[in-house]
Design an enzyme around this catalytic site. Structure first.
Site, PDB file in Angstrom:
ATOM      1  N   ASP A   4       0.783  -1.242   0.129  1.00  0.00           N
ATOM      2  CA  ASP A   4       0.312  -0.076   0.398  1.00  0.00           C
ATOM      3  C   ASP A   4       0.775   1.153   0.559  1.00  0.00           C
ATOM      4  O   ASP A   4       1.499   1.482   0.679  1.00  0.00           O
ATOM      5  CB  ASP A   4      -1.149   0.084   1.331  1.00  0.00           C
ATOM      6  CG  ASP A   4      -1.883   1.297   1.432  1.00  0.00           C
ATOM      7  OD1 ASP A   4      -2.673   1.193   0.084  1.00  0.00           O
ATOM      8  OD2 ASP A   4      -2.506   1.412   2.772  1.00  0.00           O
ATOM      9  N   HIS A  98      -6.854  10.378   4.609  1.00  0.00           N
ATOM     10  CA  HIS A  98      -6.451   9.053   5.566  1.00  0.00           C
ATOM     11  C   HIS A  98      -6.734   9.365   7.316  1.00  0.00           C
ATOM     12  O   HIS A  98      -5.973  10.562   7.605  1.00  0.00           O
ATOM     13  CB  HIS A  98      -5.216   8.747   5.917  1.00  0.00           C
ATOM     14  CG  HIS A  98      -4.453   7.472   4.570  1.00  0.00           C
ATOM     15  ND1 HIS A  98      -3.608   8.357   3.696  1.00  0.00           N
ATOM     16  CD2 HIS A  98      -5.070   7.187   4.085  1.00  0.00           C
ATOM     17  CE1 HIS A  98      -3.705   7.602   2.505  1.00  0.00           C
ATOM     18  NE2 HIS A  98      -4.655   6.853   2.304  1.00  0.00           N
ATOM     19  N   GLY A 129      -8.734   6.451   2.919  1.00  0.00           N
ATOM     20  CA  GLY A 129      -9.709   7.077   3.689  1.00  0.00           C
ATOM     21  C   GLY A 129     -10.590   6.137   4.079  1.00  0.00           C
ATOM     22  O   GLY A 129     -11.310   7.109   4.635  1.00  0.00           O
TER      23      GLY A 129
HETATM   24  P1  13P Z   1      -8.102   4.860   6.704  1.00  0.00           P
HETATM   25  O1  13P Z   1      -6.604   4.675   7.622  1.00  0.00           O
HETATM   26  O2  13P Z   1      -8.254   6.179   6.470  1.00  0.00           O
HETATM   27  O3  13P Z   1      -8.756   4.136   7.179  1.00  0.00           O
HETATM   28  O4  13P Z   1      -7.174   4.554   5.399  1.00  0.00           O
HETATM   29  C1  13P Z   1      -6.854   3.557   5.114  1.00  0.00           C
HETATM   30  C2  13P Z   1      -5.447   3.493   3.672  1.00  0.00           C
HETATM   31  O5  13P Z   1      -6.462   4.924   2.461  1.00  0.00           O
HETATM   32  C3  13P Z   1      -4.786   2.781   3.352  1.00  0.00           C
HETATM   33  O6  13P Z   1      -3.768   3.684   2.548  1.00  0.00           O
END
Ligand code: 13P
Length: 208
Positions: A4, A98, A129
């Site tokens: 990621d 995020h 996010g």
């Molecule tokens: P969140 O932590 O806001 O849920 O976002 C996760 C994300 O987009 C990881 O790439």
């Protein structure tokens, strides 16, 4: 196994290490041109090995230096150019950020999402996010072309709450409650339960 938000270098290392999917997040590169060129390179190298590639256009906001940035809106024309490189998924900013959303968050921009979808055709879109986006907005985003939703902070929060409860109840002091496997178990179970709920809300049960 998916990487990621990797840099260009991270992606090359993960492709070598045997990952099956990588996200090259070129949204922080100095120019869009650099993002475009590096995404093209990663697609070529990854696809030769049967590895899928997620690209990003328009940064996803979030907490940086203690300040919550507002979510960016990706340019549909840039999304179109990245899509034409043959990426497998595209993460695009539509006002999402995020971490926990600020009280005054404006919500997702469905006009932006519709314009991006129009520009990229069948390409699956990724909503980053995912923590704290109201379910009706998530479901509308899915109906407009979002196929993957990333949720992290939400799961970290339920893990932390369950672990705190275990410790505050003094369970680590009873019998062998200090065993790390026992300490971690409630948090792990909380993540599993929350992930199930999210999968039901997102309509992704039995679809993987
Ligand atoms: P969140 O932590 O806001 O849920 O976002 C996760 C994300 O987009 C990881 O790439």
């Amino acid at each position: 196994l998916h990487l990621d938000h990797g840099t260009y270098e991270n992606c090359l290392e993960c492709i070598e290490a045997g990952f099956t999917s990588v996200m090259y997040d070129g949204s922080h590169e100095e120019t869009f041109q650099i993002n475009l060129e590096r995404t093209a390179e990663i697609v070529k190298i990854a696809h030769e090995k049967g590895i899928s590639v997620e690209a990003e256009v328009g940064g996803i906001g979030g907490v940086e230096d203690g300040v919550v940035g507002q979510g960016e809106i990706a340019d549909p024309e840039e999304c179109k150019q990245i899509a034409a490189l043959g990426v497998d998924f595209l993460a695009c900013g539509i006002g999402n950020i995020h971490g926990v959303y600020p009280e005054d968050w404006a919500g997702l921009s469905f006009d932006a999402l519709a314009a991006i979808k129009e520009a990229v055709g069948d390409l699956p879109l990724v909503l980053h996010g995912g923590t704290g986006i109201p379910v009706d907005q998530i479901q509308k985003a899915i109906s407009l072309g979002v196929s993957k939703i990333n949720v992290n902070t939400d799961l970290q929060l339920v893990f932390a709450a369950a672990t705190r409860e275990y410790i505050e109840a003094g369970k680590d002091l009873e019998g062998k409650g200090f065993d790390p496997r026992k300490i971690i178990k409630p948090g792990r179970e909380a993540i599993v339960a929350r992930a199930k709920e999210l999968m039901e809300e997102f309509g992704s049960v039995n679809k993987a």
